[in-house]
Design an enzyme around this catalytic site. Structure first.
Site, short mmCIF file in Angstrom:
data_model
loop_
_atom_site.label_atom_id
_atom_site.label_comp_id
_atom_site.label_asym_id
_atom_site.label_seq_id
_atom_site.Cartn_x
_atom_site.Cartn_y
_atom_site.Cartn_z
N LYS A 126 25.43 26.48 68.08
CA LYS A 126 26.11 26.18 66.81
C LYS A 126 27.56 25.81 67.11
CE LYS A 126 28.43 27.36 63.50
NZ LYS A 126 29.63 26.61 63.04
N GLU A 148 47.51 36.81 67.59
CA GLU A 148 47.25 35.51 68.21
C GLU A 148 47.59 34.42 67.18
OE1 GLU A 148 43.08 34.29 68.92
OE2 GLU A 148 43.78 33.71 70.91
#
Ligand code: NAP
Ligand code: MG
Length: 504
Positions: free
Chosen positions: A198, A406
């Site tokens: 995917k 992050e």
């Protein structure tokens, strides 16, 4: 930038973009079962490149069924390991022959500079498949001497078989679309698994182009299935009861969901998640090389690397010198469309990612960090694209979001340090543990810091160096399991022990 001045892609890429895009399920190219599609945009201009099928639950079911059938009943398990290796090698050859097509598709879809896609992404992909082509015939069990103390006089032969997991779900991100597909597919196929891949919704094109090549390489139908779609398709795959293993690269947040989803059938999971990796510079480093290296560590791929050197830790004696050089480098980066030959940095992958990065920058400013350079979206000729200025922050403290989280964009936070012990402690003061780099000419310092850091990769006098043979993965909340090298086999094989009693 006037969009008319951006070089056009080569004809095979234009042809690819103008044809209807299809899923790959059981060797057939088909539409999503509900007929839905979604737009794929070029982040350098936000123009629409094409539409791709929006696979959902039904398509994941079909793909898993095809993979299961190929694994249990197809020719795949019967072909020799040497033959398996040849198929993977052939796939590498087919990609190599289309290097420019793949590089341009990657640039159009992701935004990265074409020179980088051409010189780094695609060659690494080819090398990766070749590495695992060679490994297909080198996966084996062992024989073990056993004693069995409660069966005196009996003789046994004990050996292990290293067998594939079966049906593997692989969910990949958008920062290195083709390379992430290669990291996942190469080892899974070498070990004899069947796969449902995917790709990320932002960057499905190189995977769909790759989908054209499996039949040509000679892979049996159903061995590799590719379903484009949104996060719900990934979630169906991760939750599917007939999937034996899921490999995921992406955000730590979705990583948690993958682990939860694995509980129902206790499928094996490997996770490659976020990072907040330190680049540590000592005064004895070659400062020209180090300043260039740590700037590259964060600004490469627009900062969209899980292992980006996003925390710059500079010894106090060279702090001002190096931070100035990094800021100068940031100012001199030529930002623009990836297709333009003089571009060093492209746009971020999407408007959403651009906005996310800008909101981190604002949070840093509001928390009192000092913006040495950058800090804004790039307007003017580049306004239509998802551009963010290379940004350097200083005066940061450990509590700030820009230091802890992050950002996944071209934003670095810098702080001074005093000595080895304090920099190891500061380097480890993060929930992540993916990577780090250390810049010094002193071998003792290099070893001491490498040993002290809790990170899956430590680079010395370099950053962002990858090789198919070198294992990569995280400590702490950066995930578990290692990709690449022989270590990746652990994710894709299981051990069967066979004990034979030898009668006289
Ligand atoms: P993400 O949501 O973690 O996406 C990664 C992959 O997982 C994509 O294929 C995504 O599909 C799929 N996915 C999304 N939700 C899922 C679910 N519930 N179950 C299973 N699969 C699911 O990452 P993102 O939203 O694209 O980016 C968000 C942040 O993640 C970034 O800002 C960055 O901080 C981090 N990130 C890290 C890496 C890395 O290499 N470690 C890579 C990319 C992003 P869709 O694309 O359709 O959502
Ligand atoms: Mg997401």
């Amino acid at each position: 930038m006037d969009t008319a001045t951006i070089p056009e892609p080569i004809s095979p890429v234009k042809d690819f973009l103008s044809k209807p895009q299809k899923l790959l399920i059981d060797g057939k190219r088909i539409d999503a079962s509900n007929g839905e599609t979604f737009e794929v945009a070029d982040p350098s201009t936000n123009t629409i490149l094409t539409r791709v099928p929006k696979g959902g639950k039904e398509d994941i079911n079909l793909a898993v069924k095809a993979a299961r059938n190929a694994f249990e009943n197809g020719p795949w398990r019967k072909i020799t390991v040497s033959e398996r290796g040849k198929l993977i090698w052939k796939l590498a050859d087919l990609i190599e022959a289309r290097t420019e097509e793949f590089a341009q598709l990657e640039t159009l879809d992701n935004g990265k500079p074409l020179a980088i896609a051409r010189a780094a992404d695609v060659p690494l992909v080819i090398d990766h498949f070749r590495y695992y082509a060679g490994m297909a015939s080198k996966i084996h069990g062992e024989s073990i001497d056993i004693s069995v103390p409660y069966a005196p006089g009996a003789e046994f032969l004990d050996f292990t078989l290293r067998e594939p997991m079966g049906v593997v779900g692989q969910i990949i991100p958008w920062n290195f679309p083709l390379l992430m597909a290669a990291w996942k597919l190469g080892v899974a196929l070498a070990a004899g698994n069947c796969v449902v891949l995917k790709p990320a919704e932002q960057t499905p094109l190189s995977a769909l182009h790759l989908a054209d090549l499996f039949a040509e390489a000679g892979f049996p139908d159903g061995v590799v299935n590719i379903v484009t779609g949104f996060g719900d398709a990934g979630s169906y795959l991760a939750n599917h009861m007939d999937v034996d293993k899921v490999a995921f690269t992406g955000s730590t947040e979705v990583g948690h969901e993958i682990v939860k989803a694995s509980a129902a059938n206790l499928k094996r999971v490997s996770l490659e998640l976020g990072g907040k990796s330190p680049s540590i510079v000592f005064p004895d480093a070659d400062l020209d090389i180090a300043a260039q290296g740590v700037a590259g560590a964060i600004f490469f791929n627009q900062g969209q690397c899980c292992c980006a050197g996003s925390r710059l830790l500079l010894h106090k004696d060279i702090y001002s010198d190096v931070i100035e050089r990094v800021a100068d480098q940031a100012k001199n980066i030529k930002v623009g469309p990836g297709m333009c030959p003089d571009t060093n940095m492209g746009p971020l992958v999407s408007r959403e990612q651009q906005e996310k990065v800008l909101s981190y920058i604002r949070s840093g400013e509001m928390a009192g960090a000092n913006t040495l350079t950058g800090g804004k979206a790039i307007g003017g000729n580049l306004e239509k694209g998802c551009y963010v200025e290379p940004t350097v922050f200083e005066n940061v403290d450990q509590k700030m979001k820009i230091v802890k989280e992050e950002i996944f964009g071209p934003v670095v936070v810098a702080a001074p340090f005093e000595d080895i012990d304090s920099v190891i402690a500061r380097g480890n003061d993060t929930e992540y543990g993916l990577a780090a780099s250390v810049w010094t000419k002193d071998i003792n310092k290099a070893h001491k810091v490498a040993k002290g850091l809790k990170a899956g990769t430590v680079w010395v006098n370099c950053h962002n160096i990858f090789d198919a043979a070198a294992p990569f993965g995280g400590y702490k909340r950066s995930g578990f399991g290692r990709e690449m090298g022989i270590h990746a086999l652990e994710n894709y094989t299981q051990v069967k022990n066979v004990i034979i009693q030898l009668n006289n």
